[in-house]
Every structure is written in C-alpha cells, then in structure tokens.
Enzyme design. Structure first.
Site, PDB file in Angstrom:
ATOM      1  N   SER A   1       0.985  -1.032  -0.130  1.00  0.00           N
ATOM      2  CA  SER A   1      -0.058   0.027   0.151  1.00  0.00           C
ATOM      3  C   SER A   1       0.831   1.300   0.029  1.00  0.00           C
ATOM      4  O   SER A   1       1.956   1.194   0.539  1.00  0.00           O
ATOM      5  CB  SER A   1      -0.843   0.151   1.155  1.00  0.00           C
ATOM      6  OG  SER A   1      -1.702   1.205   1.279  1.00  0.00           O
TER       7      SER A   1
ATOM      8  N   TYR B   1      -0.916  -0.145  10.397  1.00  0.00           N
ATOM      9  CA  TYR B   1      -0.988  -0.669   9.111  1.00  0.00           C
ATOM     10  C   TYR B   1      -0.154  -0.370   8.235  1.00  0.00           C
ATOM     11  O   TYR B   1       0.327  -1.181   7.304  1.00  0.00           O
ATOM     12  CB  TYR B   1      -2.347  -0.261   8.592  1.00  0.00           C
ATOM     13  CG  TYR B   1      -2.977  -0.471   7.207  1.00  0.00           C
ATOM     14  CD1 TYR B   1      -3.475  -1.735   6.697  1.00  0.00           C
ATOM     15  CD2 TYR B   1      -2.683   0.520   6.169  1.00  0.00           C
ATOM     16  CE1 TYR B   1      -3.727  -2.075   5.447  1.00  0.00           C
ATOM     17  CE2 TYR B   1      -3.121  -0.015   4.905  1.00  0.00           C
ATOM     18  CZ  TYR B   1      -3.473  -0.969   4.362  1.00  0.00           C
ATOM     19  OH  TYR B   1      -3.724  -1.341   3.369  1.00  0.00           O
TER      20      TYR B   1
HETATM   21  N1  LIG Z   1      -8.862  -1.331  -0.642  1.00  0.00           N
HETATM   22  C1  LIG Z   1      -7.913  -0.251  -0.612  1.00  0.00           C
HETATM   23  O1  LIG Z   1      -8.057   0.925  -0.579  1.00  0.00           O
HETATM   24  C2  LIG Z   1      -6.520  -0.927  -0.506  1.00  0.00           C
HETATM   25  C3  LIG Z   1      -5.347   0.169  -0.505  1.00  0.00           C
HETATM   26  C4  LIG Z   1      -4.133  -0.409  -0.427  1.00  0.00           C
HETATM   27  C5  LIG Z   1      -3.947  -1.521  -0.322  1.00  0.00           C
HETATM   28  N2  LIG Z   1      -5.064  -2.611  -0.084  1.00  0.00           N
HETATM   29  C6  LIG Z   1      -4.252  -3.990   0.261  1.00  0.00           C
HETATM   30  O2  LIG Z   1      -5.036  -4.876  -0.678  1.00  0.00           O
HETATM   31  C7  LIG Z   1      -5.434  -6.358  -0.152  1.00  0.00           C
HETATM   32  C8  LIG Z   1      -6.603  -6.485  -0.389  1.00  0.00           C
HETATM   33  O3  LIG Z   1      -7.466  -5.632   0.132  1.00  0.00           O
HETATM   34  P1  LIG Z   1      -9.007  -5.512  -0.141  1.00  0.00           P
HETATM   35  O4  LIG Z   1      -8.957  -3.825  -0.269  1.00  0.00           O
HETATM   36  O5  LIG Z   1      -9.358  -6.193  -1.573  1.00  0.00           O
HETATM   37  O6  LIG Z   1     -10.054  -5.626   1.003  1.00  0.00           O
HETATM   38  P2  LIG Z   1     -11.353  -6.486   1.252  1.00  0.00           P
HETATM   39  O7  LIG Z   1     -12.046  -6.405   0.055  1.00  0.00           O
HETATM   40  O8  LIG Z   1     -11.627  -6.523   2.687  1.00  0.00           O
HETATM   41  O9  LIG Z   1     -10.710  -8.115   1.002  1.00  0.00           O
HETATM   42  C9  LIG Z   1      -9.646  -8.484   1.757  1.00  0.00           C
HETATM   43  C10 LIG Z   1      -9.548 -10.180   1.552  1.00  0.00           C
HETATM   44  O10 LIG Z   1      -8.653 -10.667   2.490  1.00  0.00           O
HETATM   45  C11 LIG Z   1      -9.264 -11.872   3.025  1.00  0.00           C
HETATM   46  N3  LIG Z   1      -8.803 -11.961   4.466  1.00  0.00           N
HETATM   47  C12 LIG Z   1      -9.032 -11.275   5.330  1.00  0.00           C
HETATM   48  N4  LIG Z   1      -8.698 -11.847   6.763  1.00  0.00           N
HETATM   49  C13 LIG Z   1      -8.134 -12.929   6.197  1.00  0.00           C
HETATM   50  C14 LIG Z   1      -7.610 -14.177   6.999  1.00  0.00           C
HETATM   51  N5  LIG Z   1      -7.173 -14.318   8.460  1.00  0.00           N
HETATM   52  N6  LIG Z   1      -7.119 -15.068   6.292  1.00  0.00           N
HETATM   53  C15 LIG Z   1      -7.401 -15.453   5.207  1.00  0.00           C
HETATM   54  N7  LIG Z   1      -7.857 -14.145   3.865  1.00  0.00           N
HETATM   55  C16 LIG Z   1      -8.298 -13.215   4.832  1.00  0.00           C
HETATM   56  C17 LIG Z   1     -10.941 -11.661   2.928  1.00  0.00           C
HETATM   57  O11 LIG Z   1     -11.479 -12.625   2.895  1.00  0.00           O
HETATM   58  P3  LIG Z   1     -12.394 -13.543   4.171  1.00  0.00           P
HETATM   59  O12 LIG Z   1     -13.031 -12.608   4.866  1.00  0.00           O
HETATM   60  O13 LIG Z   1     -13.343 -14.344   3.310  1.00  0.00           O
HETATM   61  O14 LIG Z   1     -11.234 -14.367   4.969  1.00  0.00           O
HETATM   62  C18 LIG Z   1     -11.008 -10.727   1.542  1.00  0.00           C
HETATM   63  O15 LIG Z   1     -10.779 -11.718   0.509  1.00  0.00           O
HETATM   64  C19 LIG Z   1      -4.894  -6.040   1.406  1.00  0.00           C
HETATM   65  O16 LIG Z   1      -3.593  -6.296   1.382  1.00  0.00           O
HETATM   66  C20 LIG Z   1      -4.877  -4.520   1.488  1.00  0.00           C
HETATM   67  O17 LIG Z   1      -4.183  -3.814   2.561  1.00  0.00           O
HETATM   68  C21 LIG Z   1      -6.281  -2.142  -0.079  1.00  0.00           C
END
Ligand SMILES: NC(=O)c1ccc[n+]([C@@H]2O[C@H](COP(=O)([O-])OP(=O)(O)OC[C@H]3O[C@@H](n4cnc5c(N)ncnc54)[C@H](OP(=O)(O)O)[C@@H]3O)[C@@H](O)[C@H]2O)c1
Length: 262
Positions: free
Chosen positions: A140, A153
């Site tokens: 990120s 984070y």
């Molecule tokens: N959205 C943003 O603005 C943003 C910005 C920068 C970076 N990111 C990064 O992008 C990545 C994906 O995030 P996202 O934005 O797509 O969020 P999201 O929609 O909340 O998805 C997160 C994913 O991680 C899984 N997950 C969470 N806890 C877990 C665990 N303990 N074991 C296995 N799987 C787990 C969730 O599935 P389950 O709940 O089914 O386990 C879900 O599939 C993350 O690393 C996040 O830090 C996001």
C-alpha cells in the site's frame, strides 16, 4: 512460471483478490483461491469456471491460524503447477494507535506481514529449483506515508514493500519475479470493515482499474508498481536518494553532530 501456470491468490473472496482471480482466469490461468469465507469462494470459483473454462480450487484458510497457514504453505510447496503466488489477503485497523488493542495489533501483523513472508518463504525454494515463478505482494502507499496516521497498518505495508524489494534482489537472479503493488484508496470492503465510508475519501480507484494497472506493471516485470502515481520519476528519485545514503553507512565513527555528549 509459464503462460498457463496456476495462480494461488490469498484473500480471493472479495475486493482486489477477487479481481485478480477474474483477470488471471481471463488470461487462461487455473486458480487456487484462498480466504476464510468458503461460500463466497465457491460462488466466485463456479462463475470463473463457467465464464473462462479454467480449473479453480478453493482452499479455505485463515492465514493467521497456524494450522491453516501451514496448509497453504504445504500446497505452495507441493503443487508444482502453481507458478504465481498473489499475497493479497490483508486488512486495516480502526482508530488511532492508542485506541488499538494489543490483540488486534498482533492479528494485523500476523495477517499483513507474517503470512506474506511465510507464504513467499514456502514457495521460493520450489521456484528456485524450477528457475522461474512470480510472487505478487499487495502492499500500500500507506507504507510510504506515516503522515496518513495509520501507523500499524502502514508499518505492515512498509514491511511488505521492503520484503518485496529485498526478495526481488535475492530471487531475481534465480529467475523469480517479485512485484510489490502499492494501491492507494480503492473501492473495496476494507474501508467499511474499519468503519470508514469509502465515499467520504477524496479519491477512490475502482478495483478493476487498480488490478489492470497492477497487471500492466506485472507484464513489464516492474519490481514496484504504484498504480495511482502519475509521475513515475518521483519514485525513481526517491530510490536514488535512498541508495545514495548506502555507501555512507559504513563508518567507524559516529557523525560529527553526535560527538558532543561525552
Ligand atoms: N482497498 C484499499 O483501499 C487498499 C489500498 C491499499 C492496499 N490494499 C490492500 O489490498 C489487499 C486486499 O484488500 P481489499 O481492499 O481487497 O480488502 P477486502 O475487500 O476487505 O478483501 C480482503 C480479503 O482478504 C481476506 N482475508 C481477510 N482476513 C483473512 C484471513 N485472516 N485469512 C485469509 N484471508 C483473509 C478476505 O476474505 P475472508 O474475509 O473471506 O477471509 C478478503 O478476501 C490488502 O492487503 C489491503 O491491505 C487495499
């Protein structure tokens, strides 16, 4: 890694991980989808099988649970069809540092940092033996900006970016491609999970655009891909400034400004 390598994606049940699953399926890759929510993974896998004719396995796992993490590691070690690992599972934390419980901090580090390193560590020896393979680590821009006030984070994401850059240097010469992807705010459930309405943010990228840009960086074999950074020269200047300090670290004596204390 080949054009048809299987891709294992953590956090594939929603958001960025689900978009990676769809894009890699569209490219003809078989998939192993990992997350806790099995029902969601089953729905997505059925859709991807139907729409793209690829084979999709579901591996239900909480990567912060020792046994589940070990099961994902075993799959990465043993399944030599897997040529690409997408370390995407992650979460954020609500509140400021003093509001965050010790148990939540521990959990976040286990998810965003420990699992990423462990899974990369599980697959790397097999990739080295094969002389090919790719590891995509979703980091990120927060890891570059303590100013955003998301200290724990951001620290986990600084870890992921550093780990990726280090692994790129260590494993690159052995034929392995390592990419850090640094999104900024992207429209996913991550925000809602920490009580923030994503629509209140000043700028939000749609998840499809983010993953398409990340894959453009992947195709170019970029070590670090920052989809929202329009001026690429800024990142290059930052790396050049950092690297310029390195030769100066080898010193017998402390810097002049620290010599007055005794
Ligand atoms: N959205 C943003 O603005 C943003 C910005 C920068 C970076 N990111 C990064 O992008 C990545 C994906 O995030 P996202 O934005 O797509 O969020 P999201 O929609 O909340 O998805 C997160 C994913 O991680 C899984 N997950 C969470 N806890 C877990 C665990 N303990 N074991 C296995 N799987 C787990 C969730 O599935 P389950 O709940 O089914 O386990 C879900 O599939 C993350 O690393 C996040 O830090 C996001």
């Amino acid at each position: 890694m080949t054009e048809t390598s299987t891709v294992l994606i953590t956090g594939a049940s929603a958001g960025i991980g689900a978009a990676y699953a769809e894009r890699f399926a569209r490219r003809g890759h078989d998939l192993v989808l990992v997350a806790r929510n099995k029902a969601r993974l089953e729905v997505l896998s059925e859709q991807l099988r139907k729409e793209h004719g690829v084979s999709v396995d579901v591996l239900q796992a909480d990567v912060t649970n020792a046994d589940d993490l070990a099961a994902v590691e075993t799959r990465l070690r043993d399944d030599d069809r897997i040529g690409i690992l997408v370390n995407n599972a992650g979460a954020s934390l609500a509140g400021t540092f003093v509001d965050q419980a010790a148990s939540d901090i521990t959990q976040l580090i286990a998810l965003n940092a420990t699992a990423v390193a462990r899974l990369a560590g599980a697959v790397a020896p097999r990739f080295i033996k094969a002389g090919s393979g790719a590891i995509i680590n979703v980091s990120s821009v927060v890891g570059l900006a303590p100013e955003f006030g998301m200290s724990v984070y951001g620290a986990t994401k600084a870890f992921v970016t550093f780990l990726s850059q280090g692994l790129s240097l260590e494993l690159g010469p052995k034929g392995i491609y390592v990419q850090a992807v640094l999104p900024a705010a992207t429209r996913t459930e991550l925000w809602e999970l920490v009580g923030i309405d994503v629509n209140t943010l000043p700028a939000v990228m749609e998840v499809g655009e983010l993953v398409d840009a990340a894959l453009a960086g992947f195709d170019k074999r970029e070590p670090v891909t920052i989809p929202p950074l329009h001026d690429a020269a800024q990142w290059d200047a930052y790396q050049t400034a950092r690297q310029a300090m390195i030769p100066g670290f080898a010193q017998v004596h402390a810097a002049e400004r620290y010599r007055s204390a005794s």
